[in-house]
Design a protein around this motif. Structure first.
Motif, short mmCIF file in Angstrom:
data_model
loop_
_atom_site.label_atom_id
_atom_site.label_comp_id
_atom_site.label_asym_id
_atom_site.label_seq_id
_atom_site.Cartn_x
_atom_site.Cartn_y
_atom_site.Cartn_z
N THR A 156 43.12 42.10 43.78
CA THR A 156 44.25 41.15 43.70
C THR A 156 45.15 41.56 42.52
O THR A 156 45.94 40.75 42.05
CB THR A 156 43.76 39.70 43.48
OG1 THR A 156 43.02 39.66 42.26
CG2 THR A 156 42.88 39.22 44.60
N THR A 161 52.13 31.71 44.52
CA THR A 161 51.25 31.01 45.45
C THR A 161 49.83 31.52 45.19
O THR A 161 49.64 32.72 45.04
CB THR A 161 51.60 31.31 46.92
OG1 THR A 161 51.16 32.64 47.25
CG2 THR A 161 53.08 31.20 47.20
N ASN A 177 53.13 48.66 43.31
CA ASN A 177 51.76 48.25 43.62
C ASN A 177 50.94 49.37 44.26
O ASN A 177 49.72 49.41 44.10
CB ASN A 177 51.75 46.98 44.48
CG ASN A 177 51.99 45.75 43.61
OD1 ASN A 177 51.95 45.82 42.38
ND2 ASN A 177 52.23 44.61 44.23
N VAL A 228 39.01 42.68 41.09
CA VAL A 228 39.91 43.46 40.23
C VAL A 228 41.27 42.78 40.25
O VAL A 228 41.96 42.78 41.28
CB VAL A 228 40.03 44.93 40.68
CG1 VAL A 228 40.82 45.73 39.64
CG2 VAL A 228 38.68 45.56 40.90
N GLY A 229 41.62 42.19 39.12
CA GLY A 229 42.88 41.44 39.02
C GLY A 229 42.59 39.96 38.79
O GLY A 229 42.54 39.18 39.72
N ILE A 250 43.20 51.94 41.01
CA ILE A 250 42.03 51.04 41.05
C ILE A 250 41.01 51.55 42.07
O ILE A 250 39.81 51.64 41.79
CB ILE A 250 42.48 49.59 41.40
CG1 ILE A 250 43.26 49.00 40.23
CG2 ILE A 250 41.29 48.71 41.77
CD1 ILE A 250 43.94 47.67 40.53
N LEU A 275 46.01 33.84 55.53
CA LEU A 275 46.70 32.73 54.87
C LEU A 275 47.79 32.14 55.77
O LEU A 275 47.90 30.92 55.92
CB LEU A 275 47.32 33.22 53.55
CG LEU A 275 48.28 32.27 52.84
CD1 LEU A 275 47.59 30.96 52.45
CD2 LEU A 275 48.86 32.93 51.58
N GLY A 322 44.21 37.46 37.84
CA GLY A 322 45.44 36.67 37.71
C GLY A 322 45.32 35.38 38.51
O GLY A 322 44.21 34.91 38.80
N ASN A 370 50.06 42.47 47.41
CA ASN A 370 51.18 42.64 48.34
C ASN A 370 51.99 43.91 48.10
O ASN A 370 52.01 44.40 46.98
CB ASN A 370 52.13 41.44 48.22
CG ASN A 370 51.70 40.31 49.13
OD1 ASN A 370 51.25 40.54 50.24
ND2 ASN A 370 51.85 39.08 48.64
N ILE A 429 49.37 51.18 41.36
CA ILE A 429 48.29 50.37 40.76
C ILE A 429 47.05 50.37 41.67
O ILE A 429 45.93 50.65 41.23
CB ILE A 429 48.79 48.92 40.51
CG1 ILE A 429 49.86 48.93 39.42
CG2 ILE A 429 47.64 48.00 40.14
CD1 ILE A 429 50.56 47.58 39.20
N LEU A 482 57.68 45.11 46.61
CA LEU A 482 56.66 45.40 45.60
C LEU A 482 55.94 46.72 45.88
O LEU A 482 55.09 47.16 45.10
CB LEU A 482 55.60 44.29 45.59
CG LEU A 482 56.06 42.86 45.36
CD1 LEU A 482 54.92 41.89 45.64
CD2 LEU A 482 56.54 42.69 43.92
P1 NAD Z 1 49.22 37.80 38.47
O1 NAD Z 1 50.30 38.49 37.72
O2 NAD Z 1 48.86 36.40 38.09
O3 NAD Z 1 47.90 38.66 38.41
C1 NAD Z 1 47.83 40.02 38.57
C2 NAD Z 1 46.74 40.52 37.65
O4 NAD Z 1 46.57 41.91 37.89
C3 NAD Z 1 47.08 40.36 36.16
O5 NAD Z 1 46.04 39.66 35.49
C4 NAD Z 1 47.21 41.81 35.67
O6 NAD Z 1 46.81 41.99 34.33
C5 NAD Z 1 46.29 42.53 36.64
N1 NAD Z 1 46.55 43.96 36.75
C6 NAD Z 1 47.75 44.61 36.83
N2 NAD Z 1 47.55 45.94 36.92
C7 NAD Z 1 46.22 46.13 36.90
C8 NAD Z 1 45.40 47.28 36.96
N3 NAD Z 1 45.92 48.52 37.04
N4 NAD Z 1 44.06 47.12 36.89
C9 NAD Z 1 43.50 45.91 36.79
N5 NAD Z 1 44.24 44.77 36.73
C10 NAD Z 1 45.57 44.89 36.79
O7 NAD Z 1 49.65 37.86 40.01
P2 NAD Z 1 49.06 36.97 41.19
O8 NAD Z 1 49.93 35.80 41.42
O9 NAD Z 1 47.60 36.80 40.98
O10 NAD Z 1 49.29 37.96 42.45
C11 NAD Z 1 48.52 39.12 42.61
C12 NAD Z 1 48.89 39.86 43.89
O11 NAD Z 1 48.51 39.06 45.01
C13 NAD Z 1 50.41 40.08 44.05
O12 NAD Z 1 50.65 41.35 44.58
C14 NAD Z 1 50.82 39.00 45.00
O13 NAD Z 1 52.01 39.30 45.69
C15 NAD Z 1 49.62 38.98 45.91
N6 NAD Z 1 49.49 37.79 46.77
C16 NAD Z 1 48.99 38.04 47.99
C17 NAD Z 1 48.87 37.00 48.89
C18 NAD Z 1 48.34 37.31 50.27
O14 NAD Z 1 48.34 36.46 51.17
N7 NAD Z 1 47.86 38.51 50.50
C19 NAD Z 1 49.25 35.70 48.53
C20 NAD Z 1 49.72 35.49 47.24
C21 NAD Z 1 49.85 36.56 46.37
#
Ligand code: NAD
Length: 317
Positions: free
Chosen positions: A79, A230, A97, A10-11, A104, A149, A13, A122, A100, A93
Motif C-alpha cells: 500500500t 479514502t 508509483n 509495506v506502506g 519494494i 472496493l 499510511g 494506485n 516505488i 500516479l
Molecule cells: P499515505 O501517503 O497515507 O501512505 C503511503 C505510505 O507509503 C507512507 O507511509 C509512505 O511513507 C510509504 N512509502 C512511500 N514510499 C515507500 C517505499 N519506497 N517503501 C516503503 N514505504 C513507502 O497514502 P495512502 O492514502 O495510504 O494511499 C496509499 C496508496 O493506496 C495510494 O497509491 C493510493 O492511491 C492507494 N489507494 C488504493 C485504493 C484501492 O482501491 N486500490 C484505495 C485508496 C487508496
C-alpha cells in the motif's frame, strides 16, 4: 512456510493502517509486520495498534520490521506510494508509483518470498502488472485489489436504493479500478431475483442504474475532495482478500488479475470476478458479457494496455 498466519504490510499510511486496524478487530492473522520507508512511522503505528490488543478479541503479534520478515510470510500487501490529490486521476500516479512498487517488489523477492502479493497502490491494475513482471511469480500469486472496493460501493448503494441488505446484493464492478469501470447489470442479482426484473416489476427508471454507477466511480473523487483520502473502505476490502486467502475460502471477489484470453483480453491486469483461495487466484469466473458491456470492458483494457506500452514497460528491467 510459517505455520502461523503472517502478513507483511509495506506502506504504513492511511490505507495500510486502516487494513491493519480492521485485521486487529476481525482477527485471523497471527503476525503483522509493518514496513515503511519512514521507519518512525512504522514503529509509532506498531505502538499505537498494540495498545488496542488488550481489547481485541484476538491475539496478534504486531511489529515494525524489515524485508527479511518476508521470507516466511503468507502474504505481502503493498500500500506504499503516492496517493491521489483532489482532482487527480489514479492513472496520473503511474510513473512515480511504478518506481516505488518495483523497488519494494525487488526487496521482497531478494528475501525469498514464497507467498502471495496483494497490491493496493494506485493505479492498482498497472501496479499489479509491475509486481508480476518484477517478481516473476506465477500470475495466481499476484493479486490486485482491483474493483473489490468499487464492488462494495456498488453493493452499498444498490442496497440503499432498493432498501435491501447489501449482503443480498450480488452485483459486481468490472474493469479498471478507476474511471473506465463498468457494471454488467444483466448479471446482477438481489438475493435470487435479477436486478433488471426488480427494476421492471417495480416500474423503476432504468436511468437510475447509470446514476448509481456514476456515484460509484465518482465516490473516490468526492471523498478525496472532502477529507483528502479514502482508506476505511479499502482497508476492509484488503482484509476481505486476506481472509479469502488465509482461510482457503474459494471466495468470488472482483480482484485485478492477469488476463490470458479470458474476456478476450491478454497481457494486462484488470478487475474481473475470480475465485480466491490459499493459492491465490484459482480461476477467473467468465461472464457472457453483452455486446455493449464487452465494448466498455475492451475500452477499459485498452487504456491499461496503452499505459503499459507507453509508460510502464519502459520503467521495468
Ligand atoms: P499515505 O501517503 O497515507 O501512505 C503511503 C505510505 O507509503 C507512507 O507511509 C509512505 O511513507 C510509504 N512509502 C512511500 N514510499 C515507500 C517505499 N519506497 N517503501 C516503503 N514505504 C513507502 O497514502 P495512502 O492514502 O495510504 O494511499 C496509499 C496508496 O493506496 C495510494 O497509491 C493510493 O492511491 C492507494 N489507494 C488504493 C485504493 C484501492 O482501491 N486500490 C484505495 C485508496 C487508496
Amino acid at each position: 512456510m510459517n505455520s502461523k498466519k503472517k502478513v507483511v504490510l509495506v506502506g504504513a499510511g492511511f490505507v495500510g493502517m486502516s487494513m491493519a486496524y480492521s485485521l486487529l478487530n476481525q482477527g485471523g492473522v497471527d503476525e503483522l509486520i509493518l514496513i515503511d520507508v519512514n521507519k518512525d512511522k512504522a514503529v509509532g503505528e506498531e505502538m499505537d495498534l498494540s495498545d488496542g490488543l488488550p481489547y481485541s478479541p484476538h491475539k496478534m503479534n504486531i511489529k515494525a520490521g524489515d524485508y527479511d520478515e518476508c521470507k516466511d510470510a503468507n502474504i505481502v500487501v503493498i500500500t506504499a506510494g503516492l496517493a491521489q490529490k483532489p482532482g487527480q486521476s489514479r492513472l496520473e500516479l503511474a510513473i512515480e508509483n511504478t518506481k516505488i512498487v518495483k523497488e519494494i517488489t525487488k526487496k521482497v523477492m531478494e528475501n525469498e518470498f514464497k507467498g502471495i502479493f496483494i497490491v493496493a497502490t494506485n493505479p492498482v491494475d498497472l501496479m499489479s502488472y509491475v509486481v508480476l513482471k518484477t517478481s516473476k511469480l506465477p500470475k495466481a500469486k499476484v493479486i490486485g485489489s482491483g474493483t473489490v472496493l468499487d464492488t462494495a460501493r456498488l453493493r452499498y448503494l444498490i442496497g440503499e436504493y432498493l432498501k435491501v441488505s447489501n449482503k443480498n446484493v450480488h452485483a459486481y464492478i468490472l474493469g479498471e479500478h478507476g474511471d473506465s469501470s463498468l457494471v454488467p447489470w444483466e448479471h446482477c442479482y438481489i438475493g435470487c431475483k435479477k436486478m433488471m426484473d426488480i427494476m421492471k416489476d417495480n416500474h423503476l427508471p432504468m436511468e437510475d442504474l447509470e446514476k448509481i454507477h456514476n456515484k460509484v466511480w465518482n465516490a473516490a473523487y468526492e471523498i478525496i475532495e472532502k477529507k483528502k483520502a479514502t482508506y476505511y473502505g479499502i482497508g476492509m476490502a484488503l482484509n476481505r482478500i486476506i481472509k479469502a486467502i488465509l482461510n482457503d475460502e474459494n471466495a468470488i471477489l472482483t480482484v485485478s488479475t492477469y488476463q490470458e484470453g479470458e474476456y478476450k483480453q491478454e497481457g494486462i491486469y484488470i478487475g474481473v470476478p475470480a475465485i480466491i483461495n490459499k493459492r491465490g487466484v484459482k480461476e477467473i469466473l467468465q461472464l457472457n458479457l453483452n455486446e455493449k458491456d464487452q465494448e466498455k470492458f475492451d475500452k477499459s483494457c485498452k487504456i491499461m494496455r496503452e499505459n503499459i506500452e507507453n509508460e510502464i514497460n519502459n520503467l521495468l528491467d
